[in-house]
Design an enzyme around this catalytic site. Sequence first.
Site, PDB file in Angstrom:
ATOM      1  CG  HIS A 240     -11.508  62.976 -19.214  1.00 21.23           C
ATOM      2  ND1 HIS A 240     -12.104  63.438 -17.873  1.00 21.23           N
ATOM      3  CD2 HIS A 240     -11.183  61.979 -18.992  1.00 21.23           C
ATOM      4  CE1 HIS A 240     -12.482  62.003 -16.944  1.00 21.23           C
ATOM      5  NE2 HIS A 240     -12.103  61.336 -18.111  1.00 21.23           N
TER       6      HIS A 240
ATOM      7  CG  ASN B 275     -13.777  56.953 -16.680  1.00 25.67           C
ATOM      8  OD1 ASN B 275     -14.421  56.815 -15.193  1.00 25.67           O
ATOM      9  ND2 ASN B 275     -13.325  55.955 -17.225  1.00 25.67           N
ATOM     10  CB  THR B 276     -19.638  56.485 -17.072  1.00 24.46           C
ATOM     11  OG1 THR B 276     -19.479  56.279 -18.166  1.00 24.46           O
ATOM     12  CG2 THR B 276     -19.696  57.942 -17.720  1.00 24.46           C
TER      13      THR B 276
ATOM     14  CG  HIS C  84     -20.936  73.713 -16.965  1.00 24.35           C
ATOM     15  ND1 HIS C  84     -20.723  73.514 -15.244  1.00 24.35           N
ATOM     16  CD2 HIS C  84     -19.528  73.948 -17.436  1.00 24.35           C
ATOM     17  CE1 HIS C  84     -19.317  72.740 -15.598  1.00 24.35           C
ATOM     18  NE2 HIS C  84     -18.574  73.406 -16.373  1.00 24.35           N
TER      19      HIS C  84
ATOM     20  N   GLY D 266      -2.455  46.620 -13.884  1.00 27.42           N
ATOM     21  CA  GLY D 266      -1.792  46.194 -14.536  1.00 27.42           C
ATOM     22  C   GLY D 266      -2.429  46.430 -16.376  1.00 27.42           C
ATOM     23  N   GLY D 267      -3.263  47.602 -16.691  1.00 30.59           N
ATOM     24  CA  GLY D 267      -4.147  47.395 -17.702  1.00 30.59           C
ATOM     25  C   GLY D 267      -3.003  47.804 -19.070  1.00 30.59           C
TER      26      GLY D 267
END
Length: 280
Positions: free
Chosen positions: A118, A120-121, A151, A263-264
């Site tokens: 996963h 996300n930015t 890591h 509301g996506g």
Amino acid sequence: MIDMDGEQAEARGWFERLRDLICAEFESIEREAGSDASFEYIAWDRTDPSGAPGGGGVRGVMKGKVFEKVGVNVSTVGGTFEGDFAKSIHGAGEDPSFFATGISLVAHMANPHVPAVHMNTRFLATTKRWFGGGADLNPPLPREEDTADFHATLKTACDAHDASHYPRFKKWADDYFYIPHRGVHRGVGGIFYDHLEGDFAANFAFTQDVGRAFLDIYPRIVRRRMNEPFDDAEIAAMRAWRGRYAEFNLVYDRGTLFGLKTGGNIDAILMSLPPVATWA
């Protein structure tokens, strides 16, 4: 499309360029495996509760030989939060106006030895402005080498900006990606950060480097593992592990809630769910 100022447009442009780079790399991996799978893109629009245009995004999904299901989405939305939800968002308690742009990626792999992932930015603006995001590795069958390399790459990206980033953001990921009702972590961690505000240029540069670090390390791990043999028992273990992943995303994940509350596009929001999962 909604109006954007210079910072908002710059952030949006980067997230869309990063999407293009990642999707091209993932398609290259499919070609190496003898697959012609490609991303399918579907654009969607959002209407704000006020009735005004509320932005939108593009959902990208690929189902291939290596990537059983991978989604890479970008969105840029804005308007006003409805009801009490505004009180839960940084800087929106008194004024519910908001702007948000970002990239969100989840990959579920065909080979149980290749870890799911996963990333996300995002950049948000209310009465405050900040970056958030991160990346975390989610192997059904953990391998120490993969965990260490993932890591180490994120730590290098963090250390180039602030020596305190990695230990702080690693702990944040460990605390966040935890399933309380199961008493287990969702994966082997990574970094997670939020409310990184103040110096736009510095925080934007860091967020870009998180994206570049992901693009560096994850394809290397995929290529390392994608041709390893596996058996039915390992597939069964992967599908059981995916059930835990789905539980986290549906019960605890803040991004899922944010997308639904604003509301996506529902298909884009729920692209994080695995294609096949089991519960014993």
